[in-house]
Design a protein around this motif. Sequence first.
Motif, mmCIF file in Angstrom:
data_model
loop_
_atom_site.group_PDB
_atom_site.id
_atom_site.type_symbol
_atom_site.label_atom_id
_atom_site.label_comp_id
_atom_site.label_asym_id
_atom_site.label_seq_id
_atom_site.Cartn_x
_atom_site.Cartn_y
_atom_site.Cartn_z
ATOM 1 N N UNK A 19 0.829 -1.209 0.000
ATOM 2 C CA UNK A 19 0.000 0.000 0.000
ATOM 3 C C UNK A 19 0.862 1.257 0.000
ATOM 4 N N UNK A 20 1.933 1.257 0.794
ATOM 5 C CA UNK A 20 2.828 2.416 0.841
ATOM 6 C C UNK A 20 3.502 2.649 -0.506
ATOM 7 N N UNK A 21 3.914 1.570 -1.167
ATOM 8 C CA UNK A 21 4.551 1.702 -2.476
ATOM 9 C C UNK A 21 3.567 2.209 -3.531
ATOM 10 N N UNK A 22 2.342 1.722 -3.489
ATOM 11 C CA UNK A 22 1.321 2.201 -4.431
ATOM 12 C C UNK A 22 1.067 3.698 -4.234
ATOM 13 N N UNK A 23 0.964 4.099 -2.959
ATOM 14 C CA UNK A 23 0.760 5.518 -2.657
ATOM 15 C C UNK A 23 1.931 6.345 -3.142
ATOM 16 N N UNK A 24 3.155 5.877 -2.900
ATOM 17 C CA UNK A 24 4.343 6.606 -3.326
ATOM 18 C C UNK A 24 4.384 6.745 -4.848
ATOM 19 N N UNK A 25 4.061 5.679 -5.563
ATOM 20 C CA UNK A 25 4.044 5.745 -7.033
ATOM 21 C C UNK A 25 2.996 6.726 -7.530
ATOM 22 N N UNK A 26 1.815 6.698 -6.897
ATOM 23 C CA UNK A 26 0.749 7.617 -7.299
ATOM 24 C C UNK A 26 1.162 9.069 -7.062
ATOM 25 N N UNK A 27 1.761 9.345 -5.893
ATOM 26 C CA UNK A 27 2.210 10.699 -5.591
ATOM 27 C C UNK A 27 3.288 11.148 -6.569
ATOM 28 N N UNK A 28 4.243 10.256 -6.819
ATOM 29 C CA UNK A 28 5.330 10.587 -7.747
ATOM 30 C C UNK A 28 4.779 10.927 -9.131
ATOM 31 N N UNK A 29 3.871 10.095 -9.617
ATOM 32 C CA UNK A 29 3.331 10.294 -10.958
ATOM 33 C C UNK A 29 2.397 11.492 -11.039
ATOM 34 N N UNK A 30 1.475 11.598 -10.086
ATOM 35 C CA UNK A 30 0.472 12.665 -10.133
ATOM 36 C C UNK A 30 1.067 14.043 -9.871
ATOM 37 N N UNK A 31 2.014 14.123 -8.931
ATOM 38 C CA UNK A 31 2.574 15.415 -8.545
ATOM 39 C C UNK A 31 3.956 15.668 -9.138
ATOM 40 N N UNK A 32 4.459 14.685 -9.908
ATOM 41 C CA UNK A 32 5.772 14.783 -10.540
ATOM 42 C C UNK A 32 6.858 15.124 -9.521
ATOM 43 N N UNK A 33 6.888 14.359 -8.419
ATOM 44 C CA UNK A 33 7.842 14.592 -7.346
ATOM 45 C C UNK A 33 9.158 13.887 -7.639
ATOM 46 N N UNK A 34 10.270 14.539 -7.281
ATOM 47 C CA UNK A 34 11.557 13.848 -7.340
ATOM 48 C C UNK A 34 11.679 12.972 -6.099
ATOM 49 N N UNK A 35 12.745 12.184 -6.023
ATOM 50 C CA UNK A 35 12.869 11.214 -4.929
ATOM 51 C C UNK A 35 12.937 11.884 -3.550
ATOM 52 N N UNK A 36 13.603 13.022 -3.456
ATOM 53 C CA UNK A 36 13.691 13.708 -2.160
ATOM 54 C C UNK A 36 12.314 14.208 -1.720
ATOM 55 N N UNK A 37 11.611 14.864 -2.629
ATOM 56 C CA UNK A 37 10.284 15.381 -2.302
ATOM 57 C C UNK A 37 9.325 14.240 -1.983
#
Length: 71
Positions: A19-37
Amino acid sequence: VQPATPGAEPKMFSACCVDKLKTACRLRDDLELDMHALSVTCSLLERIRQLESELHALQARLPDVRPSLRY
Protein backbone atom coordinates in the motif's frame (compact mmCIF):
# COMPACT_ATOMS: atom_id res chain seq x y z
CA VAL A 1 10.63 -1.05 2.44
CA GLN A 2 11.80 -4.31 3.93
CA PRO A 3 10.77 -7.80 2.81
CA ALA A 4 8.59 -9.68 5.30
CA THR A 5 11.25 -12.42 5.52
CA PRO A 6 14.73 -11.06 4.72
CA GLY A 7 16.78 -13.40 2.57
CA ALA A 8 13.82 -15.48 1.40
CA GLU A 9 13.21 -16.06 -2.28
CA PRO A 10 10.97 -14.94 -3.79
CA LYS A 11 10.85 -11.73 -1.81
CA MET A 12 7.53 -11.28 -0.01
CA PHE A 13 6.21 -7.98 1.30
CA SER A 14 3.40 -7.23 3.73
CA ALA A 15 0.20 -5.64 2.46
CA CYS A 16 1.13 -2.49 4.39
CA CYS A 17 4.35 -2.16 2.37
CA VAL A 18 2.52 -2.72 -0.90
CA ASP A 19 0.00 0.00 0.00
CA LYS A 20 2.83 2.42 0.84
CA LEU A 21 4.55 1.70 -2.48
CA LYS A 22 1.32 2.20 -4.43
CA THR A 23 0.76 5.52 -2.66
CA ALA A 24 4.34 6.61 -3.33
CA CYS A 25 4.04 5.75 -7.03
CA ARG A 26 0.75 7.62 -7.30
CA LEU A 27 2.21 10.70 -5.59
CA ARG A 28 5.33 10.59 -7.75
CA ASP A 29 3.33 10.29 -10.96
CA ASP A 30 0.47 12.67 -10.13
CA LEU A 31 2.57 15.41 -8.54
CA GLU A 32 5.77 14.78 -10.54
CA LEU A 33 7.84 14.59 -7.35
CA ASP A 34 11.56 13.85 -7.34
CA MET A 35 12.87 11.21 -4.93
CA HIS A 36 13.69 13.71 -2.16
CA ALA A 37 10.28 15.38 -2.30
CA LEU A 38 8.62 11.97 -2.45
CA SER A 39 10.50 10.83 0.65
CA VAL A 40 9.52 13.94 2.60
CA THR A 41 5.90 13.68 1.47
CA CYS A 42 5.63 10.01 2.45
CA SER A 43 7.22 10.72 5.84
CA LEU A 44 4.76 13.53 6.49
CA LEU A 45 1.78 11.38 5.47
CA GLU A 46 2.94 8.61 7.80
CA ARG A 47 3.29 11.10 10.66
CA ILE A 48 -0.21 12.44 9.97
CA ARG A 49 -1.59 8.88 10.13
CA GLN A 50 0.19 8.31 13.45
CA LEU A 51 -1.15 11.55 14.93
CA GLU A 52 -4.68 10.81 13.74
CA SER A 53 -4.48 7.38 15.33
CA GLU A 54 -3.30 8.87 18.63
CA LEU A 55 -6.07 11.48 18.49
CA HIS A 56 -8.76 8.85 17.91
CA ALA A 57 -7.42 6.78 20.81
CA LEU A 58 -7.49 9.80 23.12
CA GLN A 59 -10.97 10.80 21.99
CA ALA A 60 -12.20 7.28 22.71
CA ARG A 61 -10.99 7.62 26.31
CA LEU A 62 -12.82 10.91 26.92
CA PRO A 63 -16.44 11.10 27.95
CA ASP A 64 -18.79 12.59 25.41
CA VAL A 65 -18.71 16.27 26.36
CA ARG A 66 -20.58 17.63 23.38
CA PRO A 67 -23.67 19.59 24.35
CA SER A 68 -26.84 17.76 23.48
CA LEU A 69 -29.13 19.39 20.97
CA ARG A 70 -32.57 20.02 22.37
CA TYR A 71 -35.54 21.08 20.36
